[in-house]
Design an enzyme around this catalytic site. Sequence first.
Site, short mmCIF file in Angstrom:
data_model
loop_
_atom_site.label_atom_id
_atom_site.label_comp_id
_atom_site.label_asym_id
_atom_site.label_seq_id
_atom_site.Cartn_x
_atom_site.Cartn_y
_atom_site.Cartn_z
N HIS A 31 115.91 -19.53 38.22
CA HIS A 31 115.52 -18.14 37.98
C HIS A 31 115.07 -17.38 39.21
CE1 HIS A 31 111.54 -19.98 38.12
NE2 HIS A 31 111.07 -18.77 38.34
C1 UD1 Z 1 107.88 -14.48 37.51
C2 UD1 Z 1 107.21 -14.84 38.84
C3 UD1 Z 1 107.78 -16.15 39.35
C4 UD1 Z 1 107.70 -17.23 38.31
C5 UD1 Z 1 108.38 -16.76 37.05
C6 UD1 Z 1 108.35 -17.78 35.94
C7 UD1 Z 1 106.64 -12.89 40.24
C8 UD1 Z 1 107.00 -12.16 41.47
N1 UD1 Z 1 107.51 -13.83 39.87
O1 UD1 Z 1 109.27 -14.26 37.76
O2 UD1 Z 1 107.03 -16.55 40.49
O3 UD1 Z 1 108.32 -18.40 38.80
O4 UD1 Z 1 107.73 -15.56 36.60
O5 UD1 Z 1 109.11 -17.40 34.86
O6 UD1 Z 1 105.62 -12.63 39.65
N2 UD1 Z 1 111.79 -10.66 31.38
C9 UD1 Z 1 112.00 -10.78 30.03
N3 UD1 Z 1 110.94 -11.14 29.24
C10 UD1 Z 1 109.70 -11.38 29.75
C11 UD1 Z 1 109.50 -11.24 31.12
C12 UD1 Z 1 110.55 -10.89 31.94
O7 UD1 Z 1 113.08 -10.57 29.53
O8 UD1 Z 1 108.81 -11.73 28.96
C13 UD1 Z 1 112.93 -10.31 32.25
C14 UD1 Z 1 112.98 -8.82 32.54
O9 UD1 Z 1 114.31 -8.45 32.65
C15 UD1 Z 1 112.31 -8.73 33.90
C16 UD1 Z 1 112.76 -10.01 34.56
O10 UD1 Z 1 112.79 -10.97 33.49
O11 UD1 Z 1 112.68 -7.59 34.59
C17 UD1 Z 1 111.85 -10.52 35.63
O12 UD1 Z 1 110.52 -10.68 35.14
P1 UD1 Z 1 109.30 -10.68 36.17
O13 UD1 Z 1 108.02 -10.87 35.45
O14 UD1 Z 1 109.40 -9.51 37.09
O15 UD1 Z 1 109.58 -11.95 37.09
P2 UD1 Z 1 110.15 -13.41 36.76
O16 UD1 Z 1 111.55 -13.51 37.26
O17 UD1 Z 1 109.89 -13.81 35.36
#
Ligand code: UD1
Length: 366
Positions: free
Chosen positions: A208
């Site tokens: 991811h």
């Molecule tokens: C975040 C952390 C990362 C961690 C990961 C674990 C940061 C910079 N990154 O990354 O260090 O390893 O979590 O999972 O904080 N989304 C959903 N549902 C959710 C949350 C996110 O669909 O509940 C999707 C959305 O499209 C969102 C994307 O995932 O834009 C990224 O989510 P985000 O919280 O920005 O970062 P992660 O990639 O989850």
Amino acid sequence: MTRKLALVVGARPNFMKAAPLIRELRKFPEHFTPVLIHTGQHYDHKLSKLFFDELAMPRPDVHLDVGSGTHAEQTAKIMIALENTFLADRPDLVIVFGDINSTLAAAIVAAKLCIPLAHVEAGLRSFDNAMPEEINRIVTDRLSDILFVSEKSGLVNLRHEGTPDERVYFVGNIMIDSLAGNLEKAGESDILSRLELEPKRYVAMTMHRPANVDNPEVLGRILETVRTIGRRVPVVFPCHPRTRKMIEENHLADLNDTKTLRILNPLGYLEFLRLQSESQFVLTDSGGIQEETTYLRIPCLTVRENTERPSTVEVGSNVITGIDPHRILNAAEQVIDGNGKSGEIPELWDGHTAVRIVEILKNQTL
Ligand code: UD1
């Protein structure tokens, strides 16, 4: 007098770090009143609420519901909401975990309000500023008054950066408290029979990191390499929403494949623990999974060019492959041919980190 401690969590990898600490703090109501704040960075049931249930965590006392966004948007939204929360009800100490955007946001807000700040999992460095987490780690550590370090490299890094020794405590890895405490329960999961998998006859995969999944060419090449591995040993891939979106939009994999590369929805904590612990090896770009496989002594191939957790390589079962297909395939073949690394467990990864942290907090004058 009891002191109010605000524990701020936001995303999946935070929950297993906060759960043991909040449980331990609650044993001492005469010393501590813990307040659990969820920023809402992760909001999907499978990335958030399920973890609270499985880890038997109390419901958050405050939920900020910030959701997704660009880094600046997400961090700023969390900062605004947290500032309001802390101004309305000022904690004596803010405790943050790991390296996610919620960690950074809470650290900046606490520091600006002159509220003492403690960082659990301090000192880790990948020395790669292209990783958003590296920036979060550096800023959070710089602003922290109490730094709880999970592995020896953290002590070295913090000393090089000039962090005063008296702020730094080597307490071990709190995620291992959760792992050790839940291994037996995970053993009851029926995930293997549900997926018709046999112990040691499959690979567990996660992927991811933005560097691996945000560019369809890079992700496509990784998935092609994984399919090659999957023709020898089937690969099971519980897929983060960020990665699934890229796969779907760019048609990078067959979502109905149940043999070579099997793509699933994200799993809960206990199910994934069971999946890891019975696998032949794990292929990942996660930070926490490098540590979990080290504790489980399951070979781990990390599809990244570096790690902020060098003890998993120097002591544990981790091998850094980078993203070059030949290197990934060579490393996979070595494990499949019986030459996988099982390693040792690093110092103080013993399931008692929360106890050590709480003892230290009892003796702090805030
Ligand atoms: C975040 C952390 C990362 C961690 C990961 C674990 C940061 C910079 N990154 O990354 O260090 O390893 O979590 O999972 O904080 N989304 C959903 N549902 C959710 C949350 C996110 O669909 O509940 C999707 C959305 O499209 C969102 C994307 O995932 O834009 C990224 O989510 P985000 O919280 O920005 O970062 P992660 O990639 O989850």
